[in-house]
Design a protein around this motif. Sequence first.
Motif, PDB file in Angstrom:
ATOM      1  N   ALA A 123       0.738  -1.266  -0.080  1.00 17.14           N
ATOM      2  CA  ALA A 123      -0.262   0.019  -0.182  1.00 17.14           C
ATOM      3  C   ALA A 123       0.814   1.385  -0.002  1.00 17.14           C
ATOM      4  CB  ALA A 123      -0.939  -0.081   1.311  1.00 17.14           C
ATOM      5  N   THR A 124       2.090   1.256  -0.633  1.00 15.11           N
ATOM      6  CA  THR A 124       2.949   2.266  -0.603  1.00 15.11           C
ATOM      7  C   THR A 124       3.028   3.068  -1.760  1.00 15.11           C
ATOM      8  OG1 THR A 124       4.803   0.887  -0.773  1.00 15.11           O
ATOM      9  CG2 THR A 124       4.516   1.362   1.466  1.00 15.11           C
ATOM     10  N   VAL A 125       2.159   2.845  -2.782  1.00 15.43           N
ATOM     11  CA  VAL A 125       2.269   3.453  -4.150  1.00 15.43           C
ATOM     12  C   VAL A 125       1.940   4.889  -4.037  1.00 15.43           C
ATOM     13  CG1 VAL A 125       1.639   3.226  -6.470  1.00 15.43           C
ATOM     14  CG2 VAL A 125       1.727   1.238  -4.956  1.00 15.43           C
ATOM     15  N   GLY A 126       0.864   5.333  -3.069  1.00 20.66           N
ATOM     16  CA  GLY A 126       0.558   6.659  -2.922  1.00 20.66           C
ATOM     17  C   GLY A 126       1.640   7.370  -2.455  1.00 20.66           C
ATOM     18  N   TRP A 127       2.829   6.861  -1.646  1.00 20.44           N
ATOM     19  CA  TRP A 127       3.746   7.533  -1.111  1.00 20.44           C
ATOM     20  C   TRP A 127       4.645   8.114  -2.336  1.00 20.44           C
ATOM     21  CZ3 TRP A 127       3.835   9.446   3.964  1.00 20.44           C
ATOM     22  CH2 TRP A 127       3.158   8.599   4.703  1.00 20.44           C
ATOM     23  N   LEU A 128       4.738   7.112  -3.374  1.00 15.67           N
ATOM     24  CA  LEU A 128       5.481   7.589  -4.298  1.00 15.67           C
ATOM     25  C   LEU A 128       5.095   8.937  -5.145  1.00 15.67           C
ATOM     26  CD1 LEU A 128       7.618   7.077  -6.681  1.00 15.67           C
ATOM     27  CD2 LEU A 128       6.152   5.736  -8.029  1.00 15.67           C
ATOM     28  N   ALA A 129       3.636   8.967  -5.358  1.00 13.56           N
ATOM     29  CA  ALA A 129       3.142  10.148  -5.869  1.00 13.56           C
ATOM     30  C   ALA A 129       3.447  11.464  -5.038  1.00 13.56           C
ATOM     31  CB  ALA A 129       1.750  10.111  -5.781  1.00 13.56           C
ATOM     32  N   LEU A 130       3.535  11.143  -3.577  1.00 13.00           N
ATOM     33  CA  LEU A 130       3.708  12.209  -2.444  1.00 13.00           C
ATOM     34  C   LEU A 130       5.060  12.626  -2.811  1.00 13.00           C
ATOM     35  CD1 LEU A 130       2.579  14.003  -0.395  1.00 13.00           C
ATOM     36  CD2 LEU A 130       3.088  12.139   1.296  1.00 13.00           C
ATOM     37  N   THR A 131       5.992  11.757  -2.415  1.00 18.32           N
ATOM     38  CA  THR A 131       7.530  12.159  -2.536  1.00 18.32           C
ATOM     39  C   THR A 131       7.971  12.801  -3.657  1.00 18.32           C
ATOM     40  OG1 THR A 131       8.057  10.030  -3.265  1.00 18.32           O
ATOM     41  CG2 THR A 131       8.072  10.486  -0.789  1.00 18.32           C
ATOM     42  N   LEU A 132       7.309  12.231  -5.048  1.00 19.51           N
ATOM     43  CA  LEU A 132       7.838  12.673  -6.337  1.00 19.51           C
ATOM     44  C   LEU A 132       7.379  14.159  -6.384  1.00 19.51           C
ATOM     45  CD1 LEU A 132       9.278  11.476  -8.538  1.00 19.51           C
ATOM     46  CD2 LEU A 132       7.162  10.677  -9.576  1.00 19.51           C
ATOM     47  N   GLY A 133       5.949  14.216  -6.068  1.00 18.88           N
ATOM     48  CA  GLY A 133       5.218  15.680  -6.090  1.00 18.88           C
ATOM     49  C   GLY A 133       6.070  16.594  -5.200  1.00 18.88           C
ATOM     50  N   LEU A 134       6.373  16.311  -4.091  1.00 22.93           N
ATOM     51  CA  LEU A 134       7.313  17.286  -3.331  1.00 22.93           C
ATOM     52  C   LEU A 134       8.287  17.487  -3.597  1.00 22.93           C
ATOM     53  CD1 LEU A 134       6.245  15.923   0.339  1.00 22.93           C
ATOM     54  CD2 LEU A 134       5.511  17.944  -0.813  1.00 22.93           C
ATOM     55  N   ALA A 135       9.314  16.440  -4.243  1.00 18.97           N
ATOM     56  CA  ALA A 135      10.675  16.730  -4.895  1.00 18.97           C
ATOM     57  C   ALA A 135      10.551  17.757  -6.082  1.00 18.97           C
ATOM     58  CB  ALA A 135      11.237  15.480  -5.243  1.00 18.97           C
ATOM     59  N   LEU A 136       9.448  17.512  -6.622  1.00 18.40           N
ATOM     60  CA  LEU A 136       9.350  18.388  -7.955  1.00 18.40           C
ATOM     61  C   LEU A 136       8.862  19.703  -7.706  1.00 18.40           C
ATOM     62  CD1 LEU A 136       8.123  15.501 -10.627  1.00 18.40           C
ATOM     63  CD2 LEU A 136      10.486  16.692 -10.493  1.00 18.40           C
TER      64      LEU A 136
END
Lengths: 605, 277
Positions: A284-297
């Motif tokens: 269930a950690t796929v959502g975290w990818l969206a979050l970290t990617l968004g914050l990094a960008l």
Amino acid sequence: MTRWRGGAAAAVIASALLVLSTVRWASVRAERALAQRVAATAAAYLAFVAPPARGSADYDLPRLLIETRALDGLPGFTTEVEVYHGTAPLVHATARPLSPSQFDQLRRHAAARWAGAATLAPLFDRDGWDVVGVVAAWPARGGWLSWWTALAVLVSLGAGALAAAAVGGAPGRLRRGLAWYAAAAALLGVVASDDIRTTALDSTDRWLGDARLLIQEAVARVPETRFSLATLGKMVGGAELVPGDSAGDGAWRRTVDGTPRAAVAVRLAPGRWAELRTVPAEAATVGWLALTLGLALLGPLAAALAAWGEREAARPQRLRETVAAWGFLAPSALHLAVFSFAPMLFALYLSLHRWTLVDPATPFVGLANFVRMFHDPLVWISLRNTALYVLYVPVSMTLSLGAALALNGRSWAVRAVRTILFLPYVASVVAIALVWQWMYNADFGLINYVLSAAHLRPVDWLGTPRTALAAVMIVSVWAQLGYQMTVFLAGLQGVPPAYLDAARVDGASAWQRFWRITFPLLKPVTLFVLVTGIIGSFQVFTYIYVLTDGGPLHATDVIVYRIYQTAWEFLQFGYASALALLLFVVLFAVTRAQFRLLGRQVEYA
Amino acid sequence: MRSRRRGASGLGLVGGALVLPLAVTTLVPFLYMIATALMDEFEVLRYPPPLVPAQPHPENFAAALTALPFDRFFLTTAIFSVCVVAGQVVTSTMAAYAFARLRFPGRDHVFVLYLSVLMVPMVVLLIPRFLIINALGWVDTYAGLISTELVSVWGIFLLRQFFVTLPRDLEDAARLDGAGEWTVFWRVVLPLSKPALATLAVFAFVDQWKSFLWPLIATRSAEMRVVEVGIASFHGLYYTNWPYQMAAAVTAVLPLLVVYFVAQRYFVGRIQLTGLK
């Protein structure tokens, strides 16, 4: 210029820090979840192995003390625990006792809770009725930053510094700097989310390991339970214990019935093994990818904005207007991003997954939902019903255009009739559905009474598959007529009376005047009414829900009703999303076809 | 003279023959709803069906409205509708002003992006939106019920069309006097657009009051039910008691009818706002 550069540099640092704190937050969450699970399992274990005191549901205290000390010294057990009987600590006799208020709260809520750095799980008595003690567990402080992430942070900061330094410089250098920075930031986002995944994976593995130790210990102490997996399984909430083969020491991942599971082998007796299975937290950690990617960008985005602001600062009016415009747009833009655009992407994501709300695991299933759609007879039935239902739109349009032509005047009678015809639009939809259901009633309804008075056979309107859909369509015509008429009336205001007068002088009949002058001039309005009417009718739900529930025998089962039932009654959100996308595609095609066929002479089409 | 020829005679013969049956058909369900609401529970099960109650039973209303917490339904609906209308009016005017009056890079692309939301059927967004508010723990709360509805792209579109038709001279005069964008918006544009805002508000109110599917899935408890969902569940409970159901239906219809008669001129207004003249 320094101001813009400074701003860009600050954004670079801020976005890296945001990513890092997200990783930290996620790992704290995982550790806490782990501690909570271990505490609950340890409490269940103690309830299992500690014998009761004579004549009481409470535990025999000396034995409980021995068991808890043994638990603390269990080799391989990775979590630090403390057990309180009442408020008195058992493992470390000199530790501080639990505060009575905390114990009281646990007794009242009988659920795990947090106190400072520890998670407290209630220890139930042998009857599972009263809380007689507390098991506290401390999350293990693990290293939370992998070398890879640390490296990615450094690279990202370096690239960000270069990009910030290029703000206000040559455009080529700036573009290259921003591109490198964006790449580095994206890398950081991906690596950071992998850290989160690893932490989740570790916490699942550690719980499996600890739970296995406790089960094996329980079997050793209470040997007669070794044949009863159901009894043992009660120790491990949220997991299942099934017969299994021996398979090494570590935990492994596999797919069971289409859902991913993490499992570990438990040795119950020589040659007798069980498998402890649970939902892998990392699934269930796929959502975290969206979050970290968004914050990094965010960093590259802010740097690009700073560069743009630096360039535009030379033209203050334009800059001022742009900033003001985005200020005005901010509320709606944010809302659309969160509640419209993100859901669109999420709908696509859902349609490729199995998502039930009940099972926390949401495995990727590829196009299975779409394949299933084509083999689902109910989907085809509902599509056919929707297509038939839509046919009410031309009927109500014809009637409403006629009414608009007849009511295009100013006298009080005309206005009164217009007001009446508009009433259904401002009436509660469910109330309308209810009164029509009453009028359609087979035995006592008004409509059948009128029919029989005219010596026609009464019809069970909503109860017969052949007539149910037509009955709903009649209600829809009735409800839509006034609104469409009002739109047509607004369109008629745009027909210049001079044209009609000239035609009249030339001897054109009323029919010719309508067909040759009014109707062509009304074409944009007609297209508007048709397109919006069809879009609306494709999404009919309330009438169906109240009047027929999609019945009888699916005769009024339309596509939105199918989606509703799939999602909120069968809890198949992934499949329902696929159906919704099907509706989207169909509606898009139909709307396009309408503009193609009818919109040719309409200037704005 | 012209007005006399064009319809001062009111309904022509042909027109009347078409329109009067339509008007009667439109009215009959409303009248029958009221008549049934006043009938006795067993009176309605007679044949031939009575058209007017032998003796009016206004106590049906009290009985029906206390059978379920209808006062609570109305309160929830009022809070929901008013919050959503306020939110939509605020966000729509601000965004529409930016699109109609301010120049900024990419404006037209952003506007098209906004309009693209209109292309997507509501039900596509419904499932993810539900899962989002579910993840936030907002199911069965006002936050969940209201938050998703706060922006209406349709409203933004309508108001933009309206703002474009406003004369620029006043704004330019205000700018020459040194007014900032916010002052121009607040002091010049908003006062000029009161009728358009009223139209938007009235239609948004009716839309929210009538909305069914989102409140149905976003709420669970009786306290959070809106009137539409409430009378639908009432229908399930009192399936055979038609006078009670009709009494509930009449109460559900009344508030909107009041809004309609009070604000009647704004209802035609929106349709002219669409630019379809």
